[in-house]
Design a protein around this motif. Structure first.
Motif, PDB file in Angstrom:
ATOM      1  N   SER B  52       0.800  -1.220   0.000  1.00 51.07           N
ATOM      2  CA  SER B  52       0.000   0.000   0.000  1.00 51.07           C
ATOM      3  C   SER B  52       0.835   1.273   0.000  1.00 51.07           C
ATOM      4  O   SER B  52       0.297   2.360  -0.215  1.00 51.07           O
ATOM      5  N   ASN B  53       2.137   1.153   0.220  1.00 53.70           N
ATOM      6  CA  ASN B  53       2.984   2.351   0.191  1.00 53.70           C
ATOM      7  C   ASN B  53       3.479   2.671  -1.225  1.00 53.70           C
ATOM      8  O   ASN B  53       4.299   3.562  -1.425  1.00 53.70           O
ATOM      9  N   ASP B  55       2.186   2.984  -5.572  1.00 57.99           N
ATOM     10  CA  ASP B  55       1.018   3.101  -6.438  1.00 57.99           C
ATOM     11  C   ASP B  55       1.228   2.433  -7.792  1.00 57.99           C
ATOM     12  O   ASP B  55       0.300   2.306  -8.588  1.00 57.99           O
ATOM     13  N   LYS B  56       2.450   1.954  -8.028  1.00 58.48           N
ATOM     14  CA  LYS B  56       2.726   1.293  -9.294  1.00 58.48           C
ATOM     15  C   LYS B  56       3.891   0.338  -9.108  1.00 58.48           C
ATOM     16  O   LYS B  56       4.842   0.635  -8.391  1.00 58.48           O
ATOM     17  N   LEU B  65      -1.278  -1.302 -10.846  1.00 53.80           N
ATOM     18  CA  LEU B  65      -1.535   0.054 -10.374  1.00 53.80           C
ATOM     19  C   LEU B  65      -2.475  -0.002  -9.182  1.00 53.80           C
ATOM     20  O   LEU B  65      -3.449  -0.760  -9.188  1.00 53.80           O
ATOM     21  N   LEU B  66      -2.165   0.780  -8.171  1.00 50.87           N
ATOM     22  CA  LEU B  66      -2.989   0.823  -6.971  1.00 50.87           C
ATOM     23  C   LEU B  66      -3.440   2.253  -6.720  1.00 50.87           C
ATOM     24  O   LEU B  66      -2.620   3.160  -6.610  1.00 50.87           O
ATOM     25  N   ASN B  67      -4.736   2.439  -6.632  1.00 48.72           N
ATOM     26  CA  ASN B  67      -5.308   3.747  -6.310  1.00 48.72           C
ATOM     27  C   ASN B  67      -6.047   3.611  -4.988  1.00 48.72           C
ATOM     28  O   ASN B  67      -7.181   3.133  -4.930  1.00 48.72           O
ATOM     29  N   LYS B  68      -5.385   4.025  -3.918  1.00 45.37           N
ATOM     30  CA  LYS B  68      -5.966   3.840  -2.582  1.00 45.37           C
ATOM     31  C   LYS B  68      -7.121   4.784  -2.334  1.00 45.37           C
ATOM     32  O   LYS B  68      -7.988   4.499  -1.505  1.00 45.37           O
ATOM     33  N   THR B  69      -7.148   5.895  -3.024  1.00 44.84           N
ATOM     34  CA  THR B  69      -8.227   6.872  -2.822  1.00 44.84           C
ATOM     35  C   THR B  69      -9.577   6.264  -3.177  1.00 44.84           C
ATOM     36  O   THR B  69     -10.561   6.463  -2.459  1.00 44.84           O
TER      37      THR B  69
END
Lengths: 111, 111
Positions: B52-53, B55-56, B65-69
């Motif tokens: 989670s730290n 975003d890609k 790709l990770l979009n935590k928002t």
């Protein structure tokens, strides 16, 4: 590298018969181990996990039980199989990178 | 119920094109995500993971790709090949490295 072995690969059992599926791990010691069941066309459902010998956590109440008699051995059992126990059973372990890696699976058909 | 879901159950892609597989997750406290590929009758195979730290993260022909928002995860496969045909699962760590899996996206590559 760690390897998960499962057997048998396929199994056909009558309703009411017992079950024993075995999973063994090589290439590591004291791994976290997991049993999953996968219904056709679905994702994986966690059934049991173990963080060490004799330590079993059950995720879903059901007709199955698990045991870990040795560090690298994880067994899934049932005393009396139900039709709903049919599925693809997967054993997984946790490697040093904290990633779960899976065995080849056992296809169980209960008739 | 399942805490991880996939937007589309199937994806058909032309050989050589790029594939994008999407996944939504519900647990904002999840800190580790994995993509798996499962071929018919086999256990899931690790593709790539992301914490989670980040975003890609990129691997060989794959990018996660990770979009935590918006709690969204995607897997991009570059220059899709026939061997990429499989079911793809995203999974999130729900604690103690227990993974929650979505139902999967079936990717079919057209020649």
């Amino acid at each position: 590298s760690q390897t998960i072995h499962q057997w048998p690969a396929t199994l056909v059992q009558p309703v009411g018969s017992p079950l024993s599926l075995e999973c063994t791990v090589e290439g590591t010691s004291n791994p976290n181990l997991y049993w999953y069941r996968q219904a056709a066309g679905r994702g994986l459902q966690l059934l049991f996990y173990s963080v060490g010998i004799g330590q079993i956590s059950s995720e879903v109440p059901q007709n199955l039980s698990a045991s870990r008699p040795q560090d690298r051995q994880f067994i899934l059992s049932s005393k009396k199989l139900l039709l709903s126990d049919s599925g693809f059973y997967l054993c997984a372990g946790l490697n040093q990178a904290d990633t779960q890696y899976f065995g080849p699976g056992t296809r169980l058909t209960v008739l | 119920g399942e805490s991880v879901g996939l937007h589309l159950p199937t994806l058909s892609v032309q050989e050589g094109d790029n594939s994008i597989i999407n996944c939504a997750y519900s647990n904002s406290a999840s800190d580790y995500f994995i993509w798996y590929k499962q071929e018919s009758g086999k256990g899931p195979q690790f593709i790539i993971d992301i914490r989670s730290n980040m975003d890609k993260r990129q691997g060989q022909r794959v990018t996660v790709l990770l979009n935590k928002t918006v709690k969204h995860l995607s897997l991009q496969i570059a220059a899709t090949q026939p061997g990429d045909s499989a079911v793809y699962f995203c999974a999130e760590n729900s604690g103690d490295y227990k993974l929650s899996f979505g139902a999967g996206t079936t990717v079919t590559v057209r020649a």
